[in-house]
Design a protein around this motif. Structure first.
Motif, mmCIF file in Angstrom:
data_model
loop_
_atom_site.group_PDB
_atom_site.id
_atom_site.type_symbol
_atom_site.label_atom_id
_atom_site.label_comp_id
_atom_site.label_asym_id
_atom_site.label_seq_id
_atom_site.Cartn_x
_atom_site.Cartn_y
_atom_site.Cartn_z
ATOM 1 N N ILE A 75 1.990 -7.443 -39.376
ATOM 2 C CA ILE A 75 1.874 -6.239 -39.470
ATOM 3 C C ILE A 75 1.191 -5.959 -37.915
ATOM 4 C CG2 ILE A 75 0.502 -4.193 -40.260
ATOM 5 C CD1 ILE A 75 1.013 -5.447 -42.965
ATOM 6 N N GLU A 76 0.150 -6.610 -37.514
ATOM 7 C CA GLU A 76 -0.574 -6.317 -36.434
ATOM 8 C C GLU A 76 0.240 -7.058 -34.891
ATOM 9 O OE1 GLU A 76 -4.469 -7.997 -36.699
ATOM 10 O OE2 GLU A 76 -5.129 -6.228 -37.953
ATOM 11 N N PRO A 77 0.352 -6.110 -33.917
ATOM 12 C CA PRO A 77 0.883 -6.487 -32.857
ATOM 13 C C PRO A 77 0.123 -7.764 -31.991
ATOM 14 C CG PRO A 77 -0.077 -4.587 -32.339
ATOM 15 C CD PRO A 77 -0.323 -4.934 -33.655
ATOM 16 N N LYS A 78 0.905 -8.534 -31.319
ATOM 17 C CA LYS A 78 0.216 -9.668 -30.773
ATOM 18 C C LYS A 78 -0.206 -9.258 -29.460
ATOM 19 C CE LYS A 78 1.492 -14.260 -28.208
ATOM 20 N NZ LYS A 78 2.623 -14.957 -27.953
ATOM 21 N N ALA A 79 -1.651 -9.042 -29.100
ATOM 22 C CA ALA A 79 -2.223 -8.640 -27.815
ATOM 23 C C ALA A 79 -3.189 -9.736 -27.582
ATOM 24 C CB ALA A 79 -3.259 -7.222 -28.753
ATOM 25 N N LYS A 80 -3.341 -9.420 -26.252
ATOM 26 C CA LYS A 80 -4.210 -10.292 -25.625
ATOM 27 C C LYS A 80 -5.427 -9.651 -24.697
ATOM 28 C CE LYS A 80 -4.156 -14.102 -22.316
ATOM 29 N NZ LYS A 80 -3.289 -14.931 -21.436
ATOM 30 N N PRO A 81 -6.715 -10.226 -25.014
ATOM 31 C CA PRO A 81 -7.973 -9.358 -24.113
ATOM 32 C C PRO A 81 -7.949 -9.825 -22.903
ATOM 33 C CG PRO A 81 -8.801 -10.851 -25.766
ATOM 34 C CD PRO A 81 -7.210 -10.733 -25.921
ATOM 35 N N TYR A 82 -8.377 -9.091 -21.791
ATOM 36 C CA TYR A 82 -8.418 -9.422 -20.586
ATOM 37 C C TYR A 82 -10.145 -8.959 -20.123
ATOM 38 C CZ TYR A 82 -3.818 -10.556 -19.724
ATOM 39 O OH TYR A 82 -2.473 -11.081 -19.792
ATOM 40 N N MET A 83 -10.775 -9.414 -19.487
ATOM 41 C CA MET A 83 -12.004 -9.086 -18.929
ATOM 42 C C MET A 83 -11.944 -8.278 -17.751
ATOM 43 S SD MET A 83 -15.380 -11.208 -18.042
ATOM 44 C CE MET A 83 -15.568 -11.940 -19.388
ATOM 45 N N CYS A 84 -12.432 -6.966 -17.861
ATOM 46 C CA CYS A 84 -12.079 -6.043 -16.715
ATOM 47 C C CYS A 84 -13.457 -5.558 -16.234
ATOM 48 C CB CYS A 84 -11.382 -4.903 -17.692
ATOM 49 S SG CYS A 84 -11.139 -3.337 -16.385
ATOM 50 N N CYS A 85 -13.203 -5.458 -14.764
ATOM 51 C CA CYS A 85 -14.287 -5.162 -14.013
ATOM 52 C C CYS A 85 -14.323 -3.865 -13.907
ATOM 53 C CB CYS A 85 -13.903 -5.582 -12.529
ATOM 54 S SG CYS A 85 -15.126 -4.875 -11.156
ATOM 55 N N GLN A 86 -15.560 -3.129 -14.290
ATOM 56 C CA GLN A 86 -15.857 -1.889 -14.329
ATOM 57 C C GLN A 86 -15.705 -1.056 -13.023
ATOM 58 O OE1 GLN A 86 -18.795 -0.950 -17.845
ATOM 59 N NE2 GLN A 86 -19.525 -2.701 -16.957
ATOM 60 N N HIS A 87 -15.805 -1.496 -12.126
ATOM 61 C CA HIS A 87 -15.730 -1.089 -10.702
ATOM 62 C C HIS A 87 -14.510 -0.740 -9.960
ATOM 63 C CE1 HIS A 87 -16.378 -0.734 -6.245
ATOM 64 N NE2 HIS A 87 -17.113 0.229 -6.578
ATOM 65 N N CYS A 88 -13.773 -1.957 -10.077
ATOM 66 C CA CYS A 88 -12.343 -2.049 -9.430
ATOM 67 C C CYS A 88 -11.248 -2.151 -10.415
ATOM 68 C CB CYS A 88 -12.207 -3.170 -8.273
ATOM 69 S SG CYS A 88 -12.447 -4.681 -8.867
ATOM 70 N N PHE A 89 -11.636 -2.313 -11.623
ATOM 71 C CA PHE A 89 -10.696 -2.579 -12.736
ATOM 72 C C PHE A 89 -9.823 -3.728 -12.765
ATOM 73 C CE2 PHE A 89 -11.402 2.123 -12.132
ATOM 74 C CZ PHE A 89 -12.188 2.318 -13.351
ATOM 75 N N CYS A 90 -10.152 -4.816 -11.879
ATOM 76 C CA CYS A 90 -9.411 -6.010 -11.909
ATOM 77 C C CYS A 90 -9.553 -6.846 -13.315
ATOM 78 C CB CYS A 90 -10.041 -6.896 -10.831
ATOM 79 S SG CYS A 90 -9.264 -8.508 -10.653
ATOM 80 N N LEU A 91 -8.348 -7.344 -13.752
ATOM 81 C CA LEU A 91 -8.370 -8.013 -15.001
ATOM 82 C C LEU A 91 -8.454 -9.510 -14.707
ATOM 83 C CD1 LEU A 91 -5.463 -5.881 -16.799
ATOM 84 C CD2 LEU A 91 -7.986 -5.573 -16.755
ATOM 85 N N TYR A 92 -9.133 -9.999 -15.736
ATOM 86 C CA TYR A 92 -9.349 -11.705 -15.505
ATOM 87 C C TYR A 92 -8.547 -12.312 -17.090
ATOM 88 C CZ TYR A 92 -12.263 -10.962 -11.442
ATOM 89 O OH TYR A 92 -12.537 -11.002 -10.205
ATOM 90 N N ASP A 93 -7.868 -13.123 -16.743
ATOM 91 C CA ASP A 93 -7.482 -14.134 -18.041
ATOM 92 C C ASP A 93 -8.355 -14.587 -18.905
ATOM 93 O OD1 ASP A 93 -5.711 -15.064 -20.021
ATOM 94 O OD2 ASP A 93 -4.217 -15.717 -18.840
ATOM 95 N N SER A 94 -8.531 -14.228 -20.075
ATOM 96 C CA SER A 94 -9.503 -14.821 -20.874
ATOM 97 C C SER A 94 -9.291 -16.276 -21.220
ATOM 98 C CB SER A 94 -9.596 -14.110 -22.316
ATOM 99 O OG SER A 94 -8.546 -14.054 -22.824
#
Length: 274
Positions: A139-158
């Motif tokens: 039922i639930e989709p396959k999702a992946k969380p990323y750590m996100c910078c609050q200043h430049c919004f750069c994403l980091y693979d968890s």
């Protein structure tokens, strides 16, 4: 060639007393060239990483209906428990308790189901927790969380080592962002961005009944004879869009499917004219 241009610029600057201005200009040009080289290198590394990434998803996991191997009593029971959990707000512990009760009831011998009867629905296949049931029914989709910078919004693979501060560098040459990424006491992410896996989403989409035929329908649509566009596929920008081989990207290519995505499209703007 670059040296000849620089010599001519230097001679012109000396004749017109523009040496300080020329030095400043050359310095800026060198900085811009260095930034462009750095961007090109980062893009190259990113493309190499994508080339080695697993690029396939098995849609077969979504092709089989989740209730195909279940007995009618189990289907009804699971739907009721799912409604209690997803719609009525019943806790996970209570829903898991109901599932355990179903397992016990299924194990009890009865006249209709003697103990030596080979059940088509094995006890080991009965989910005993609500999380297992939701996962089993996909039922639930396959999702992946990323750590996100609050200043430049750069994403980091968890799944990879993440620094405590953001190390992203923009193209302005101002150095690293250095924004804090984790909480000081718990070291938990200050901000996360959850992304739905695109390949998994496409696999789900293609396994829906009739969806593949619907997605390929545009290859058989003829352009309007009166010039009035009523569909996105009537737009010349879509029909004339070419692929890397120089041929129309949305042509009839047999078993190959070609998709187009609209990212952050403004609904006020007519997509058929832009």
């Amino acid at each position: 060639m670059e040296e000849i241009v620089v010599c001519h610029l230097a001679r012109y600057a000396n004749d017109n007393e523009l040496s300080p201005c020329l030095s400043s200009l050359l310095f800026k040009l060198c900085m811009d060239c260095s930034l462009l080289d750095d961007l090109k290198w980062k893009e190259w590394e990113w493309q190499k990483a994508l080339a080695t990434e697993e690029n396939q998803v098995d849609p077969g996991v979504y092709a089989m209906p989740p209730f195909a191997t279940m007995e009618p009593w189990a289907i009804v029971s699971y739907i009721i428990i799912l409604c209690l959990y997803l719609m009525s707000g019943v806790s996970q512990d209570h829903c898991s308790f109901y599932l355990m009760a179903l397992t016990l009831q299924h194990n009890l011998p009865s006249e209709a189901t003697p103990q030596n009867h080979a059940l088509s629905f094995k006890t080991s296949e009965i989910p005993t927790t609500i999380d297992t049931l939701v996962s089993h029914l996909k039922i639930e989709p396959k999702a992946k969380p990323y750590m996100c910078c609050q200043h430049c919004f750069c994403l980091y693979d968890s799944d990879k080592p993440i620094p405590n501060v953001c190390t992203f560098e923009d193209d302005k040459g101002e150095g690293e962002c250095r924004e804090q990424l984790r909480k000081k006491k718990s070291h938990m992410p200050l901000h996360e961005y959850v992304m739905h896996d695109l390949k998994d989403w496409l696999a789900r989409l293609y396994t829906q009944p009739g969806m593949e035929e619907l997605l390929d329908h545009h290859t058989h649509v003829q352009p309007p004879s009166d010039g009035i566009m009523s569909n996105i596929w009537d737009a010349p920008i879509v029909r004339e869009f070419c692929g890397p081989d120089g041929r129309p990207f949305f042509g009839d290519k047999g078993t190959e499917g070609c998709l187009i995505f609209s990212i952050n499209m403004d609904g006020i703007t007519n997509p058929m004219l832009t």
